[in-house]
Write a protein that holds these residues in place. Sequence first.
Motif, short mmCIF file in Angstrom:
data_model
loop_
_atom_site.label_atom_id
_atom_site.label_comp_id
_atom_site.label_asym_id
_atom_site.label_seq_id
_atom_site.Cartn_x
_atom_site.Cartn_y
_atom_site.Cartn_z
N LEU A 1 -9.01 -2.35 -8.87
CA LEU A 1 -7.98 -3.39 -8.88
C LEU A 1 -8.28 -4.37 -9.99
O LEU A 1 -9.41 -4.84 -10.12
CB LEU A 1 -8.01 -4.10 -7.52
CG LEU A 1 -7.10 -5.28 -7.24
CD1 LEU A 1 -6.86 -5.38 -5.72
CD2 LEU A 1 -7.66 -6.61 -7.72
N VAL B 1 -3.25 -1.75 -9.22
CA VAL B 1 -4.15 -1.04 -8.29
C VAL B 1 -4.13 0.45 -8.62
O VAL B 1 -3.04 1.05 -8.68
CB VAL B 1 -3.70 -1.23 -6.82
CG1 VAL B 1 -4.83 -0.82 -5.86
CG2 VAL B 1 -3.30 -2.67 -6.55
N TYR C 1 -5.06 4.17 -7.41
CA TYR C 1 -5.34 4.90 -6.17
C TYR C 1 -5.78 6.32 -6.51
O TYR C 1 -5.28 6.92 -7.47
CB TYR C 1 -4.07 4.99 -5.30
CG TYR C 1 -3.60 3.71 -4.69
CD1 TYR C 1 -2.66 2.91 -5.32
CD2 TYR C 1 -4.11 3.27 -3.47
CE1 TYR C 1 -2.21 1.72 -4.77
CE2 TYR C 1 -3.67 2.08 -2.90
CZ TYR C 1 -2.73 1.32 -3.56
OH TYR C 1 -2.30 0.15 -3.00
N GLN D 1 -0.25 1.35 -9.12
CA GLN D 1 0.79 0.48 -8.57
C GLN D 1 0.69 -0.91 -9.19
O GLN D 1 -0.42 -1.45 -9.34
CB GLN D 1 0.63 0.36 -7.05
CG GLN D 1 1.67 -0.59 -6.42
CD GLN D 1 1.83 -0.38 -4.97
OE1 GLN D 1 0.84 -0.37 -4.25
NE2 GLN D 1 3.07 -0.17 -4.52
N CYS E 1 -4.06 8.47 0.20
CA CYS E 1 -4.46 7.63 -0.94
C CYS E 1 -5.54 6.62 -0.53
O CYS E 1 -5.50 6.08 0.57
CB CYS E 1 -3.26 6.86 -1.45
SG CYS E 1 -2.04 7.91 -2.24
N ARG E 2 -6.48 6.37 -1.45
CA ARG E 2 -7.42 5.27 -1.23
C ARG E 2 -7.54 4.51 -2.55
O ARG E 2 -7.55 5.12 -3.63
CB ARG E 2 -8.79 5.78 -0.76
CG ARG E 2 -9.55 6.57 -1.79
CD ARG E 2 -10.88 7.14 -1.26
NE ARG E 2 -11.46 7.99 -2.30
CZ ARG E 2 -12.32 7.53 -3.24
NH1 ARG E 2 -12.69 6.26 -3.21
NH2 ARG E 2 -12.79 8.35 -4.17
N GLU E 3 -7.61 3.13 -2.42
CA GLU E 3 -7.66 2.33 -3.64
C GLU E 3 -9.05 2.44 -4.27
O GLU E 3 -10.05 2.39 -3.56
CB GLU E 3 -7.30 0.88 -3.35
CG GLU E 3 -8.19 0.14 -2.37
CD GLU E 3 -7.56 0.00 -1.00
OE1 GLU E 3 -6.75 0.86 -0.62
OE2 GLU E 3 -7.93 -0.96 -0.30
N ASN F 1 0.84 -1.20 0.00
CA ASN F 1 0.00 0.00 0.00
C ASN F 1 0.88 1.25 0.00
O ASN F 1 1.92 1.26 0.63
CB ASN F 1 -0.92 -0.01 1.22
CG ASN F 1 -2.03 -1.03 0.97
OD1 ASN F 1 -2.18 -1.51 -0.15
ND2 ASN F 1 -2.77 -1.36 2.00
N PHE G 1 -6.36 -5.19 0.22
CA PHE G 1 -7.16 -4.13 -0.44
C PHE G 1 -8.61 -4.21 0.05
O PHE G 1 -9.53 -4.52 -0.73
CB PHE G 1 -7.08 -4.28 -1.95
CG PHE G 1 -5.66 -4.34 -2.47
CD1 PHE G 1 -5.09 -5.55 -2.87
CD2 PHE G 1 -4.87 -3.19 -2.52
CE1 PHE G 1 -3.78 -5.61 -3.32
CE2 PHE G 1 -3.56 -3.23 -2.96
CZ PHE G 1 -3.00 -4.44 -3.36
#
Length: 458
Positions: free
Chosen positions: A76, A396, A398, A407, A71-73, A65, A149
Motif C-alpha cells: 500500500l 493497493v 493485491y 486498486q 485476494c490478499r493485499e 476491498n 488494510f
Amino acid sequence: MFTVKTIIAHFALSYMFWCSLLLNVQTTPPGIPLIANYFTTKGRYEEANPYLLVDILAVNKSLVNPPLEECREIHLTAIIRHGTRYPTSRNVQKMRDMHQLVQNAPEGKSWVREVRQWKMWYTEEMDGRLVQKGVLDHQHLAIRLSKLFPLLLSKRNLQDGHIRFMTSSKHRCVNSTMSFYEGLVKLWDIKDEELDFKVNDTLMRFFDHCARFVETVGKNQSAMAEVDKFISSAFMEGVQKKMADRLQVPFSNVTSDMAQASFYLCAYEFAIKTINSPWCQLLDTEDALVLEYANDLKQFWKRGYGQDINSKSSCVLFHDVFSRLDRVASEIRSGSDVTEAVTIQVGHAETLLPLLTLLGFFKDSMPLTSSSYVKQRQRAFRTSKISPYAANLVLVLYDCSGDLRLQAVLNEKPLAFPGLSVHQGVEGPPLYQDVREHYRDLLQGCNFEKECQLFPSK
Ligand SMILES: O=P(O)(O)O[C@H]1[C@H](OP(=O)(O)O)[C@@H](OP(=O)(O)O)[C@H](O)[C@@H](O)[C@H]1OP(=O)(O)O
C-alpha cells in the motif's frame, strides 16, 4: 463494515442533503454551516465523508476491498495531504481587512453585531501550521486505514520496519506524519518506539523543483488569467453586492478579496473550532458556489488540467510510486518477502492534485474557464470532494492467486482508473499489468528533468 448506527446516520444525512437540494432549504445538521460543502481545499474531510460525523472511525470494507475472495493485499502506498491547518499569512491579512470593514458597518441584524464583536485571533505567525484538529485528522485516518488494510497496516509490520514514512519539510506535513504514526502507536499500545521518517521535498514538493512550472506557472500571473477574469466577473460582483447589502456598507468597500476572506473566516472557524460562525451568515449557497468555483479555477490552472506542466511536474512522484510497485511485484513473483509493505507519503493539496491529473482522474469534457461557471455546475474537478484536509490517494496492490491487481482509493472510496475497462468483465480491481499498459507512455516517458527544463533542448 459499517455499524447499523452509521448506516442509519448515513442515510439520514443523505436524505437531508437531497431534501435541501429539492426544497432549497437548509437541512444540514445544526452547527454545520449551510455552505460547508463548498470550502474546497479549506474544507473538512468529514464533509467529503459525512458518515464520519457519526463515527469518526467508521469504515466500509466492502467499498475498498476486492470482492474476489482469493485476494490478499501485499503493498500500500498512501499519498496524504496534511491535516487541518491555520490560514497562511497572506490570508490572515485578507481576513483582518474584512474584520476591519465590519467594524464600521451599522448595527443591523443580530449576526452583524456578533461579527462586529468577534475577536480577530488569527496572526501571520500561524502561517499554515497544523492545528489540533489536524493532529486528530491523521490519527483517525491511520486507524481507519489499518481497519481497511489490516494485513498491511499491522503492529507487526510497524515493529518490523516494513512501514515507511516520508514527508514534505513543511511543519504541517511533519506534524501530520507524526500524528499518523501516533494513531497507530496508540491503537496497538506500542511503547518506546521512535518514528523514523524521511523528509523528501524532491518527491513531496516536486513543484518547487520543476523550473518550467516555477517560471511559467508559479511566477507567471498570466497563467491565472481565467481566475482573474472570473474574480472580476458579474458572478463575483453579485456576491460582493449582496454582502454590501447585508452589511449596509457601500458596495465599493466590498472587494473580491473581502468576499473570499469572509468565506475563509467561515471555513477556518468551522474547520479549526467546529463553530458555525456568524461570518457564515454573510454568504448564501449561491455565493458559496461562486467562491468555490473561483478556488477550483485556481487549482485547475495552477495544479490541474489547465497547463500540461502542472501534472508533468509530478512525474518524479509517479515514477517513485510505480518503481516501488514493480519492486513488490518482482519480490512476489520470485517468492521472496515484500521488503516495503506500506509507504506513507505526506504532502500538500499541490502534491496530490497534479498526480491525480497526471493519472487522468476528475477530468471534465470541457476545461474550467471564467465563462463556464454555469455549465460546470456538475464538474468532476471539485476540490471540496477531492482534496479537503487529510485527503488521501491510496494505491493497493493485491495478490489474487498469482494475479496481481491494483486498486486506487481516494478518501476511502474506490476510484476506477479513467479509460481502463474492467478486465474481461471480472469484477474487482484491474490487473496490475493492465494498469501498467494503460500508463505505458508515462512509464516509458514522463522524464522529470526533461519535462521541467525551462528551455527544452531540440
Ligand atoms: O490560499 P492559500 O494561501 O491557503 O493557498 C495555500 C495552499 O492552500 P490551498 O490553496 O491548498 O488551500 C497551500 O496548500 P496546502 O495543501 O499546503 O494547504 C500551499 O502550500 C500554499 O503555498 C498556498 O498555496 P498557493 O498556491 O501558494 O496559494
